[in-house]
Motif scaffolding. Sequence first.
Motif, short mmCIF file in Angstrom:
data_model
loop_
_atom_site.label_atom_id
_atom_site.label_comp_id
_atom_site.label_asym_id
_atom_site.label_seq_id
_atom_site.Cartn_x
_atom_site.Cartn_y
_atom_site.Cartn_z
N ARG A 103 12.90 12.03 -4.03
CA ARG A 103 12.15 12.21 -2.79
C ARG A 103 10.98 11.21 -2.66
NH1 ARG A 103 10.34 17.99 -0.15
NH2 ARG A 103 9.92 17.18 1.92
N SER A 104 11.33 9.95 -2.71
CA SER A 104 10.31 8.91 -2.65
C SER A 104 10.66 7.90 -1.56
CB SER A 104 10.18 8.20 -4.00
OG SER A 104 9.80 9.11 -5.02
N PRO A 125 7.34 8.42 8.93
CA PRO A 125 7.29 7.12 8.25
C PRO A 125 8.21 7.05 7.04
CG PRO A 125 5.09 7.85 8.85
CD PRO A 125 6.01 9.00 9.12
N SER A 126 8.32 8.13 6.27
CA SER A 126 9.20 8.11 5.11
C SER A 126 10.65 8.00 5.51
CB SER A 126 8.97 9.38 4.27
OG SER A 126 7.66 9.40 3.75
N LEU A 127 11.03 8.65 6.61
CA LEU A 127 12.40 8.57 7.09
C LEU A 127 12.77 7.15 7.52
CD1 LEU A 127 12.66 11.86 9.19
CD2 LEU A 127 13.90 11.35 7.09
N LEU A 128 11.76 6.38 7.97
CA LEU A 128 12.00 5.02 8.46
C LEU A 128 11.63 3.96 7.42
CD1 LEU A 128 10.58 5.44 12.08
CD2 LEU A 128 12.95 5.66 11.31
N SER A 144 -1.23 2.68 -1.92
CA SER A 144 -0.93 4.10 -1.75
C SER A 144 -1.87 4.65 -0.68
CB SER A 144 -1.09 4.87 -3.06
OG SER A 144 -2.44 5.24 -3.27
N ASP A 145 -1.76 5.94 -0.42
CA ASP A 145 -2.66 6.55 0.56
C ASP A 145 -4.12 6.51 0.11
OD1 ASP A 145 -0.63 7.13 2.28
OD2 ASP A 145 -0.56 9.28 1.85
N PHE A 146 -4.37 6.23 -1.18
CA PHE A 146 -5.72 6.40 -1.72
C PHE A 146 -6.34 5.11 -2.26
CE2 PHE A 146 -3.41 10.40 -2.09
CZ PHE A 146 -4.24 11.24 -1.36
N GLY A 147 -5.66 3.98 -2.06
CA GLY A 147 -6.28 2.74 -2.51
C GLY A 147 -5.29 1.59 -2.60
N ARG A 155 2.55 -10.58 -1.63
CA ARG A 155 3.61 -9.58 -1.74
C ARG A 155 2.94 -8.20 -1.71
NH1 ARG A 155 5.97 -11.15 -7.37
NH2 ARG A 155 3.75 -11.59 -7.70
N LEU A 156 3.41 -7.33 -0.82
CA LEU A 156 2.81 -6.01 -0.68
C LEU A 156 3.89 -4.94 -0.78
CD1 LEU A 156 0.31 -4.21 0.00
CD2 LEU A 156 0.96 -4.45 2.41
N VAL A 157 3.69 -3.98 -1.69
CA VAL A 157 4.56 -2.81 -1.80
C VAL A 157 3.72 -1.58 -1.48
CG1 VAL A 157 6.02 -1.42 -3.32
CG2 VAL A 157 6.00 -3.93 -3.53
N ARG A 158 4.18 -0.78 -0.52
CA ARG A 158 3.43 0.41 -0.13
C ARG A 158 4.22 1.66 -0.49
NH1 ARG A 158 1.98 2.66 5.96
NH2 ARG A 158 0.74 4.44 5.26
N LEU A 159 3.62 2.53 -1.29
CA LEU A 159 4.22 3.82 -1.61
C LEU A 159 3.88 4.80 -0.51
CD1 LEU A 159 5.68 5.78 -3.51
CD2 LEU A 159 3.50 6.15 -4.68
N LEU A 160 4.90 5.28 0.20
CA LEU A 160 4.70 6.23 1.30
C LEU A 160 4.77 7.68 0.82
CD1 LEU A 160 7.02 4.47 3.90
CD2 LEU A 160 4.52 4.45 3.89
N GLU A 161 5.59 7.90 -0.21
CA GLU A 161 5.81 9.28 -0.67
C GLU A 161 6.42 9.24 -2.05
OE1 GLU A 161 8.18 13.29 0.88
OE2 GLU A 161 8.90 11.31 1.47
N GLY A 162 6.04 10.18 -2.90
CA GLY A 162 6.71 10.37 -4.17
C GLY A 162 6.19 9.48 -5.28
#
Length: 311
Positions: free
Chosen positions: A136-137, A107-110, A172-175, A148-155
């Motif tokens: 590395r984010s 998912p981060s690569l894409l 994020s992965d946690f909320g 409007r939605l921003v999703r942090l996948l990594e970093g």
Amino acid sequence: MNSAHQEFSPQVAEQAVHWLIELQGGALDPRQQQAMQQWLQAHEEHRRAWEHIQRVNQRLRGLSSPLAHAALQAPRSASRRRALKTLLILGVGGAAGLTLQPHNPLPSLLADYRSPVGERRRQQLDDGSQLHLNTRSAADVRFDAEQRLVRLLEGEIQLTVAEDARPLRLLSDFGLLQLSGGRYNLRQFEHYSLLSVHQGSASLAGNSLAAGLQARFNGPQWQASQLLDSNAGAWVDGMLVAAHMRLGDFLDELGRYRRGQLNCAPEVAELLISGSYPLADSERILDLLEIALPVRVRRFTRYWVSVEARA
């Protein structure tokens, strides 16, 4: 083999890829051989990753894909190394029964927006908001007529929210966070996320966090709320700021901006360091450590560095 015994992190997978590429580049010199053996013996997870990456490499050699053929057969070059590394990491991500924690790298690569190790990037979003990505984010952005939605996948990201009638949510992965405008720093760790509110306010399941505060979360409640670390967003300006920081913690932070392994010997991990350091030159920072502290920096390879007590 039971997949539970195969688990290893994306960071360890990348280290295994590094050593495989080094071996394919020619015979290792004695210092490199020593560094690789130390890496293999440091943790059982390293050995599992090494065995798996060798199997992935063998599978890639059997592919008919032109990309795989070009990466494996082309003359040595930086582009060949990047292509091979991408193929190997994708191979790890697609391995049957393997779980990469805390996430699969695909998912981060894409992702819509990505920053590689050691680089920081800035992106203006369609609504005028400013998105900064740390080393590395990766983040996805989804805007529609309703939200409007921003999703942090990594970093780690810093988001300055533009005025708009649509609500802005940060995932994020946690909320899932509801933002009221302002400026925010969100960093994702293995077991929790950390939000720093520079301006504005954020809401998590109806519970608000005001400007000037930061808090962890891994569910519907804020945890360990405290005053904002004034240096939390220094990375946006290209700086790593330390105020009486443990050397072990400092090197963990610096290691985020470098490829490979940056180790800290236990006997120097509790030394304290202060100062502002430009992230653009991590090698210079390591040189400065030898001036400021009773330590020496041992470089086995570019990708395997240890900070130890000075003899």
